[in-house]
Write an enzyme that holds these catalytic residues in place. Structure first.
Site, PDB file in Angstrom:
ATOM      1  N   GLU A   1      -6.758   5.152   7.647  1.00  0.00           N
ATOM      2  CA  GLU A   1      -6.660   6.426   7.356  1.00  0.00           C
ATOM      3  C   GLU A   1      -7.686   7.193   6.615  1.00  0.00           C
ATOM      4  O   GLU A   1      -8.357   8.505   6.586  1.00  0.00           O
ATOM      5  CB  GLU A   1      -5.313   6.741   6.703  1.00  0.00           C
TER       6      GLU A   1
ATOM      7  N   SER B   1       3.097  -1.642  10.538  1.00  0.00           N
ATOM      8  CA  SER B   1       4.487  -1.864  11.049  1.00  0.00           C
ATOM      9  C   SER B   1       5.206  -3.230  10.710  1.00  0.00           C
ATOM     10  O   SER B   1       6.028  -3.803  11.363  1.00  0.00           O
ATOM     11  CB  SER B   1       4.687  -1.391  12.387  1.00  0.00           C
TER      12      SER B   1
ATOM     13  N   LYS C   1       0.338   4.133  -0.476  1.00  0.00           N
ATOM     14  CA  LYS C   1      -0.183   5.737   0.243  1.00  0.00           C
ATOM     15  C   LYS C   1       0.132   6.815  -0.868  1.00  0.00           C
ATOM     16  O   LYS C   1      -0.042   6.662  -2.011  1.00  0.00           O
ATOM     17  CB  LYS C   1      -0.014   5.700   1.602  1.00  0.00           C
TER      18      LYS C   1
ATOM     19  N   GLU D   1      -5.631  -4.536  10.620  1.00  0.00           N
ATOM     20  CA  GLU D   1      -4.669  -3.312  11.012  1.00  0.00           C
ATOM     21  C   GLU D   1      -5.082  -2.537  12.038  1.00  0.00           C
ATOM     22  O   GLU D   1      -5.837  -1.767  11.941  1.00  0.00           O
ATOM     23  CB  GLU D   1      -4.570  -2.557   9.784  1.00  0.00           C
TER      24      GLU D   1
ATOM     25  N   GLY E   1       2.456   2.534  10.805  1.00  0.00           N
ATOM     26  CA  GLY E   1       3.381   3.345  10.522  1.00  0.00           C
ATOM     27  C   GLY E   1       4.507   3.896  11.463  1.00  0.00           C
ATOM     28  O   GLY E   1       5.031   4.716  11.659  1.00  0.00           O
TER      29      GLY E   1
ATOM     30  N   HIS F   1      -9.640   1.543   4.871  1.00  0.00           N
ATOM     31  CA  HIS F   1      -8.591   1.749   5.453  1.00  0.00           C
ATOM     32  C   HIS F   1      -8.666   2.889   6.708  1.00  0.00           C
ATOM     33  O   HIS F   1      -9.177   3.823   6.648  1.00  0.00           O
ATOM     34  CB  HIS F   1      -7.332   2.429   4.504  1.00  0.00           C
TER      35      HIS F   1
ATOM     36  N   ASN G   1       0.746  -1.109  -0.008  1.00  0.00           N
ATOM     37  CA  ASN G   1      -0.030  -0.033   0.012  1.00  0.00           C
ATOM     38  C   ASN G   1       0.875   1.029  -0.062  1.00  0.00           C
ATOM     39  O   ASN G   1       1.693   1.675   1.120  1.00  0.00           O
ATOM     40  CB  ASN G   1      -0.905  -0.081   1.310  1.00  0.00           C
TER      41      ASN G   1
HETATM   42  P1  PGA Z   1       2.501   0.686   7.852  1.00  0.00           P
HETATM   43  O1  PGA Z   1       1.274   0.867   7.150  1.00  0.00           O
HETATM   44  O2  PGA Z   1       3.063  -0.675   7.337  1.00  0.00           O
HETATM   45  O3  PGA Z   1       3.434   1.693   7.159  1.00  0.00           O
HETATM   46  O4  PGA Z   1       2.282   0.490   9.475  1.00  0.00           O
HETATM   47  C1  PGA Z   1       0.223  -0.252   7.048  1.00  0.00           C
HETATM   48  C2  PGA Z   1      -0.927   0.376   6.384  1.00  0.00           C
HETATM   49  O5  PGA Z   1      -1.502   1.199   6.723  1.00  0.00           O
HETATM   50  O6  PGA Z   1      -1.850  -0.580   5.381  1.00  0.00           O
END
Ligand code: PGA
Length: 257
Positions: free
Chosen positions: A99, A215, A12, A167, A173, A97, A10
């Site tokens: 976010e 992460s 982003k 998640e 993150g 997601h 992903n």
């Molecule tokens: P990350 O993000 O691996 O940077 O923690 C995962 C995600 O938001 O899909």
């Protein structure tokens, strides 16, 4: 035969230029060929989808979007529909997601997006996750509510093209040491399977792959996959550097130990 493991990148808004996206996709295509038994999927931002789809044309790496419109009629300025994505070679979409939920996406919109994805024949990766862990176990009801509202009345055709990505928001993150512990993940995987079996047809429910995201890095991928029962990972920041992404892809191979 054991089902293939999945690693989804992903991006982003980390990778922004067509040149970088194309170079990444071309190298990934070449390098991933030598890693059997793992299905690789990539979700670039909308602007880079045609470039990445082109670079991966006829490669066994799927290209997907990070969200879609909840609507199918054209009067929605700024939206991108499931059928528009299908036309440019997209095969899956990430829905719900955290976010996007944080930016105001409602349970109702998430449900509609899953319906739209199903109508267009796209695979849906539904993200679920609690904002925080509670001693009393309240995070389990958060997950249960997210699953039941997103998947209500899902057709069995739609259910066959469903992937769940667990998640936990607090683990996104950061770095490997802040991710969920394998034993806690295993408990959640069992809980999600039970919830899917209550919402979908049991046989279909048992075949829905469950991914973990938050992460995931080369440092923790191997333990997480070996000890938790997940089918793979949804990877954010570590999917945007070819080296770290390949490290994760390699570590989920069944024979990687
Ligand atoms: P990350 O993000 O691996 O940077 O923690 C995962 C995600 O938001 O899909």
């Amino acid at each position: 035969m054991a089902r293939k493991r999945l690693v989804v990148g992903n991006w982003k808004m980390y990778i922004t230029s067509p040149e970088e996206a194309s170079a990444f996709a071309v190298s990934l295509r070449r390098k991933a060929r030598t890693i059997p038994g793992v299905e690789v999927l990539l979700a670039p931002p909308f602007t880079l989808l045609p470039t990445v789809a082109d670079a991966l044309h006829s490669a066994p790496i799927q290209v997907g979007a990070q969200t879609i419109s909840a609507f199918d009629e054209p009067k929605h300025t700024g939206d991108v529909s499931a059928s528009m994505l299908k036309e440019i070679g997209v095969s899956f979409v990430i829905v719900g997601h955290s976010e996007r939920r944080a930016a105001g996406e409602t349970e109702d919109a998430i449900h509609k997006q899953i319906v739209r994805a199903g109508e267009a024949g796209l695979t849906t990766i539904l993200c679920v996750g609690e904002k925080e862990r509670e001693e009393a176990g309240g995070h389990f009801s958060v997950i249960s509510n997210q699953i039941s509202s997103a998947l209500k009345n899902l057709s069995s055709k739609g259910a066959k093209k469903l992937i769940i990505a667990y998640e936990p928001v607090w683990a996104i993150g950061k770095s490997a040491q802040d991710a969920l512990r394998p034993q806690d993940l295993q408990e959640m995987v069992i809980f999600i399977k039970k919830n899917l079996a209550e919402t979908l047809e049991r046989k279909v429910a048992m075949s829905v792959p469950i991914l973990y995201g938050g992460s995931v890095e080369g440092a923790n991928a191997r333990d997480l996959i070996a000890q938790s029962g997940v089918s793979g990972f949804l990877v954010g920041h570590a999917s945007t550097k070819l080296e770290t992404f390949l490290e994760i892809i390699k570590s989920v191979r069944r024979d990687s130990r």
